[in-house]
Scaffold this active site. Structure first.
Site, PDB file in Angstrom:
ATOM      1  N   HIS A 266      -8.542  19.312   6.378  1.00 57.76           N
ATOM      2  CA  HIS A 266      -7.535  18.418   5.680  1.00 57.76           C
ATOM      3  C   HIS A 266      -6.890  19.100   4.271  1.00 57.76           C
ATOM      4  O   HIS A 266      -6.195  18.532   3.232  1.00 57.76           O
ATOM      5  CB  HIS A 266      -8.122  17.154   5.233  1.00 57.76           C
ATOM      6  CG  HIS A 266      -8.331  16.304   6.291  1.00 57.76           C
ATOM      7  ND1 HIS A 266      -9.433  16.290   6.820  1.00 57.76           N
ATOM      8  CD2 HIS A 266      -7.457  15.354   7.050  1.00 57.76           C
ATOM      9  CE1 HIS A 266      -9.486  15.634   8.012  1.00 57.76           C
ATOM     10  NE2 HIS A 266      -8.381  14.924   8.019  1.00 57.76           N
TER      11      HIS A 266
ATOM     12  N   GLU B  98       0.298  16.526  19.400  1.00 59.25           N
ATOM     13  CA  GLU B  98       1.433  17.142  18.452  1.00 59.25           C
ATOM     14  C   GLU B  98       2.406  18.049  19.102  1.00 59.25           C
ATOM     15  O   GLU B  98       3.684  18.078  18.820  1.00 59.25           O
ATOM     16  CB  GLU B  98       0.695  18.100  17.215  1.00 59.25           C
ATOM     17  CG  GLU B  98       0.009  17.342  16.231  1.00 59.25           C
ATOM     18  CD  GLU B  98      -1.318  16.638  16.692  1.00 59.25           C
ATOM     19  OE1 GLU B  98      -1.870  16.747  17.757  1.00 59.25           O
ATOM     20  OE2 GLU B  98      -1.856  15.838  15.628  1.00 59.25           O
TER      21      GLU B  98
END
Ligand SMILES: Cc1ncc(C[n+]2csc(CCOP(=O)(O)OP(=O)(O)O)c2C)c(N)n1
Length: 803
Positions: free
Chosen positions: A593, A526
C-alpha cells in the site's frame, strides 16, 4: 451482406441460396489459398513470419453473416476470413502485411508495423475526427499476446449497454440504441489465461452483448486441451456460467466448426440473444483443425499423432463444406473445381502484385544509391572496400531499406577521410531517406491529431477573493461533478467507486446524482476494468477507470502495456483510445500500500501520459485537459493529499493545466532538487530546513513523467545552480534513473554540472510497515537534507563541514 433475419435458409430461393453458398465457398477457398501461399512466402525467405486463419474459415464466414454495421470485433490473428468477408482485407493487402509494406495505403492495418494477420479498421479520419462507426464494420486492433484482446471486448460490449440506457448527445456515430455486438474471438488454449476467466466472469455479471467465439483446434501450439483446460473443453469448464430460468448468466453453445447448418443456427441464436437482450454468449466452436500447423515457426507433424493428423484431414472445415455442397446437390464437382482454380490464380496474382508494389520503391532507391556509390568509388581511388560493397548490393535481387542504408552508411564510414561532392551526395541521400522512413516507423506513439494534448487550450484556475480552504478530496469530487454535468459521455468506475464514492471519497455522491450507468462499482479485476475503459473509449465514450491503488496497476500492467500503450502506434493513429486512468499512490503503509512503481510504469507505458500531480488542484486540472484530448493518461493522485487543505478554484471542471510542464516551487541558487508526488512535500520541507545551513535549493515539481519537461526548463535551473539531486520513492534507478537519463541525454546537462548528479530513492525492497518501516524504507526528511548537504559539502567542505 445479409442481415440476421435475411439468413434463414428457408426464405431464400434455391438459386439465390446457391449463389450465396458459392460466393461463400469461394471466400473460404480464397482465404485458404492466401494462407497456403503466405506460408510459402515465409518458407522461401521473402517474409519473416506467417500466421494465418487456415482451418477456421467456415465459422468465420458464418460469424461474418451476423456481424452488422456498428458491431466491433476484438479478436486475434486467425480472423482473416471475417475481414475478407466484409471486404476489409484484400488478398493483396494480406501479402503486403506479410512483407511489412511500410505504406498504409498498401498495408492498411498498420503500415507494416504489425506482423501480418493483426487487423484493424479506421475509426478516425486523418484529422482525428470520428467516422460513422454505426455505418461500418469495426475491428479493434489485434495484438499477439494470447487473451490480450479479451479485456477490451468487455468495454466494447458495455458501451452498447451504456448507449441503450442513456440518451447521450451526438451519439449517432457510435450506437443505434445499443444494438451493437462485441464479437470476441480467442483460441482454445488462450482461454487458459487469467484475462479470459476474469473477463468472462465480468461479462456474466454485466450482462452485455458479447459473443465470445472460441476457435477450438485442440491445441495451443503443441500443448493439447487435456493440459490446457479442465475437462478438456472450455464449454464444459465454464458450464457454471450458464444462465438458468431464474439466474442470469451466459448462453453457452457448442458447435462443430465444420458443420455449416449447425454454425448458422448457433450464430443466429447468439446474435439475437446478444443484440436484442444483451445476453452474453459463449460459442465454443469445436473440432477445428490447423491444416498448415500453428504458424511458420514450426511444423505440427512434430507433435501431432498420425491419427490426429488423419482426423484433421477428414475434418478440415473447407473440405467438409465442399462435401456438404456436393451431398446436398447444391453445386457440381466441376463448379467447385472451377472456383478452386480461380481462387488459386487470384491468390497468386495478389501475391505477385503485393511483392512488386512492396519492392518497386525500394528498387528505385537501390539504383539511386548504387549510382551515388559508384561516383564515390571514383573519388576514393577505387577503394576496394567500397567496391566490394557495391558488388554485394548490386547482386541483391530482393532488398530492404535496411540493406540500402546499411551499405550507404558503411560507405560513409569507409570514406571518412575523403571530402567530395560525391560523398556529400551519399550522406544527403541517407538523411533524406531516413527522414522519409522515420515517420513510418516512429509516428503516433502519442496523438498527432488536432486533439493531441499539446494542442488543448489551457485555462488557469481562478480563485475567490477570499481563500476557500477545503480538503483536497473535495476539489477532486467537485471537479468530477462539474465534468459530469458538462459532458454526458463521461463515466467513472472501479472498485468501491459507485456506492461509497471511492475509498477516499473523491467520488462521494456522484452515483446518486448521475446514476449507476455513469458511476459504478466493479468487481476486483483490474485488467477487465482497464478493458472496460479501452472498449468504451473506442466507442466514443469518455471513461475514467479507477485502479484503487497504484500498487495494483501490476494486475493490469499487461493490458495497459500491450494494448493501451501501443494502441495509437500500432494503428498509426487510425483508432485512438482516450482512456483516463485514475489511481492513487506512493506513501501509505506497508509492502502493498505504499508502492511507487514509477520506473516500471514509465518504461512499460510509453504511449500513455503518466502524470504525478502533487495535490488535487493539479490532478483536477490534468483530468480537465485529458478530457479535451484524444490521448490516454494515468493520473496518480497523492494518497496523502486528500485531507490536506487547498484553496478551491472557482472554475472547477473548466481550468486546464498544461501536461509536460514542470513547476518551480521554490527558487534557489545553490542546488536544484527535482521531485514529484508525495515525496515533494518532504523535499519542500527539506528546502526550508536547508536554508538554516546556508543552502538555497531550487525545488522543481516535475508533475508529469511522460511526457517529461517538454520545455527543458530543468536545464535552465541547473544552468543556474550547477548541481542536481533527483528524489523519489521508487526503487534505486527506477523513476530517478529515468529522470537522470532525460537530463543527461535529452537536456544535455552534463557540461553544466559542478558536482556529480545524485539520486535519492527508496530502498530496493518493498517498504516495511509502520512509521519506522516508512522511515527506514522511503527517503525521509533527514535523508533528503543530508543527501543535499552532502553534495554541498563535497563541493565546499569549508562552508559545509561534515555533519
Ligand atoms: C501471453 C502469451 N503467451 C504465449 C504466447 C506464444 N503463443 C502464441 S500463439 C500460442 C498458442 C495459442 O493457441 P490457441 O489459443 O489455441 O490459438 P491458436 O493459435 O491455436 O488459434 C502461444 C503459446 C503469446 N503470444 N502470448
Amino acid at each position: 451482406m445479409p442481415k440476421t433475419q435475411d439468413v434463414a435458409i428457408s426464405t431464400l430461393t434455391f438459386d439465390s441460396f446457391k449463389d450465396q453458398l458459392l460466393v461463400d465457398y469461394r471466400l473460404i477457398t480464397l482465404s485458404r489459398e492466401c494462407s497456403a501461399l503466405g506460408r510459402k512466402e515465409v518458407m522461401t525467405g521473402k517474409a519473416k513470419f506467417g500466421i494465418f486463419g487456415d482451418g477456421k474459415e467456415l465459422p468465420q464466414l458464418v460469424l461474418s453473416r451476423f456481424f452488422e454495421k456498428g458491431d466491433f470485433r476484438s479478436g486475434y490473428y486467425r480472423d482473416q476470413t471475417i475481414l475478407m468477408a466484409h471486404k476489409l482485407l484484400q488478398p493483396q493487402q494480406l501479402f503486403a502485411a506479410l512483407y511489412a509494406h511500410p505504406d498504409l495505403k498498401e498495408e492498411p492495418m498498420s503500415g507494416g508495423r504489425q506482423m501480418g494477420a493483426h487487423f484493424v479498421t479506421a475509426s478516425l479520419d486523418e484529422n482525428g475526427e470520428w467516422l460513422y462507426l454505426t455505418q461500418q464494420y469495426n475491428h479493434s486492433s489485434d495484438i499477439s499476446p494470447t487473451a490480450g484482446q479479451i479485456p477490451r471486448s468487455i468495454g466494447l460490449a458495455q458501451a452498447s449497454k451504456v448507449y441503450r440506457a442513456l440518451s447521450i448527445k451526438n451519439s449517432e456515430k457510435f450506437s443505434n440504441n445499443g444494438n451493437e455486438i462485441s464479437w470476441a474471438t480467442i483460441g482454445n488454449a488462450s482461454t487458459s489465461e487469467g484475462l479470459f476467466f476474469e473477463a468472462m466472469n465480468a461479462a456474466g455479471v454485466l450482462q452485455i452483448p458479447l459473443v465470445m467465439s472460441v476457435w477450438d483446434d485442440g491445441y495451443g501450439i503443441s500443448v493439447d486441451n487435456e493440459k490446457q483446460t479442465t475437462k478438456g473443453s472450455i464449454s464444459k469448464a465454464l458450464a457454471g456460467l450458464k444462465r438458468t430460468a431464474s439466474e442470469k448468466g451466459f448462453e453457452i453453445l457448442r458447435v462443430n466448426g465444420w458443420d455449416y447448418p449447425a454454425l448458422m443456427e448457433a450464430y443466429q441464436k447468439a446474435a439475437t440473444l446478444a443484440r436484442e437482450q444483451h445476453i452474453p454468449v459463449l460459442v465454443h466452436v469445436d473440432e477445428l483443425t490447423q491444416p498448415l500447423g500453428h504458424s511458420t515457426s514450426g511444423s505440427h507433424q512434430r507433435y501431432k499423432s498420425k491419427q490426429r493428423l488423419e482426423w484433421e484431414a477428414d475434418h478440415d472445415c473447407n473440405l467438409k463444406m465442399r462435401s456438404w455442397i456436393l451431398e446436398k446437390g447444391i453445386a457440381t464437382e466441376e463448379e467447385l473445381t472451377n472456383i478452386e482454380t480461380s481462387c488459386k490464380a487470384e491468390a497468386r496474382e495478389a501475391k505477385t502484385k503485393a511483392w512488386k508494389t512492396y519492392q518497386s520503391p525500394i528498387l528505385v532507391k537501390k539504383e539511386e544509391i548504387l549510382s551515388l556509390l559508384k561516383a564515390l568509388l571514383s573519388q576514393t581511388n577505387n577503394d576496394p572496400s567500397i567496391q566490394l560493397l557495391i558488388g554485394e548490393l548490386a547482386a541483391f535481387k530482393e532488398v530492404t531499406y535496411r540493406d540500402l542504408l546499411h551499405s550507404a552508411r558503411k560507405a560513409l564510414r569507409f570514406s571518412r577521410n575523403h571530402s567530395s561532392a560525391a560523398r556529400s551526395a551519399v550522406s544527403d541521400w541517407v538523411s533524406v531517406l531516413t527522414s522519409e522512413l522515420n515517420p513510418k516507423m516512429h509516428s503516433h506513439l502519442y496523438s498527432e491529431s488536432n486533439y493531441r494534448l499539446s494542442n488543448i487550450p489551457l485555462v488557469e484556475p481562478s480563485y475567490a477573493a477570499e481563500e476557500q480552504l477545503v480538503d483536497g478530496r473535495i476539489i477532486i469530487r467537485d471537479n468530477f461533478k462539474a465534468l459530469f454535468e458538462k459532458k454526458d459521455n463521461v463515466l467513472l468506475f472501479g472498485e468501491d467507486v459507485g456506492k461509497i464514492g471511492d475509498v477516499n471519497q473523491g467520488a462521494e455522491g456522484l452515483q446518486e446524482q448521475f446514476g449507476e450507468t455513469r458511476v459504478f462499482d466493479t468487481g476486483i479485476r483490474e485488467a477487465t476494468i482497464i478493458g472496460q475503459g479501452i472498449g468504451m473509449a473506442l466507442r466514443g465514450l469518455r471513461p475514467i477507470a479507477e485502479i484503487q491503488y497504484v500498487d495494483y496497476v501490476l494486475y493490469c500492467l499487461h493490458t495497459l502495456s500491450d494494448d493501451l500503450a501501443s494502441y495509437l502506434y500500432r494503428t498509426v493513429g487510425q483508432q485512438a483510445v482516450p482512456l483516463i486512468i485514475r489511481t492513487r499512490g506512493h506513501r501509505l503503509e506497508g509492502i502493498w500500500h505504499s508502492g511507487s512503481p514509477m520506473g516500471a510504469m514509465i518504461h512499460l507505458l510509453r504511449g500513455i501520459n503518466l502524470l504525478v500531480p502533487r495535490n488535487m488542484t493539479q490532478a483536477a486540472g490534468f483530468y480537465n485537459t485529458l478530457l479535451e484530448g484524444d490521448e490516454p493518461g494515468i493520473v496518480v493522485e497523492s494518497l496523502n493529499g486528500y485531507r490536506l487543505k487547498e484553496n478551491k478554484p472557482t472554475n472547477l471542471g473548466e481550468f486546464r493545466l498544461e501536461i509536460g510542464k514542470i513547476e518551480v516551487l521554490k527558487e534557489g541558487t545553490d542546488i536544484t532538487l527535482v521531485s514529484y508526488g508525495s515525496t515533494l512535500r518532504l523535499v519542500q520541507e527539506a528546502a526550508q530546513e536547508l536554508l538554516k545551513f546556508d543552502i538555497d535549493a531550487e525545488v522543481i515539481d516535475i508533475q508529469s513523467l511522460l511526457p517529461f519537461d517538454v520545455r527543458k526548463e530543468i536545464k535552465k535551473s541547473i544552468a543556474k545552480t550547477n548541481r542536481v539531486v533527483i528524489i523519489d520513492e521508487d526503487v534505486p534507478g527506477g523513476g530517478t534513473g529515468y529522470i537522470l537519463q532525460q537530463l543527461l541525454d535529452v537536456q544535455e546537462i552534463f557540461p553544466l554540472l559542478d558536482s556529480a548528479p545524485q539520486t535519492l530513492s527508496a530502498q530496493a525492497h518493498r517498504p516495511a510497515y509502520g512509521s519506522d518501516g516508512d522511515y527506514f524504507s522511503k527517503p525521509s526528511l533527514d535523508d533528503i537534507i543530508e543527501k543535499v548537504y552532502g553534495v554541498m559539502h563535497e563541493s565546499n567542505p569549508t562552508n559545509y563541514p561534515t555533519i
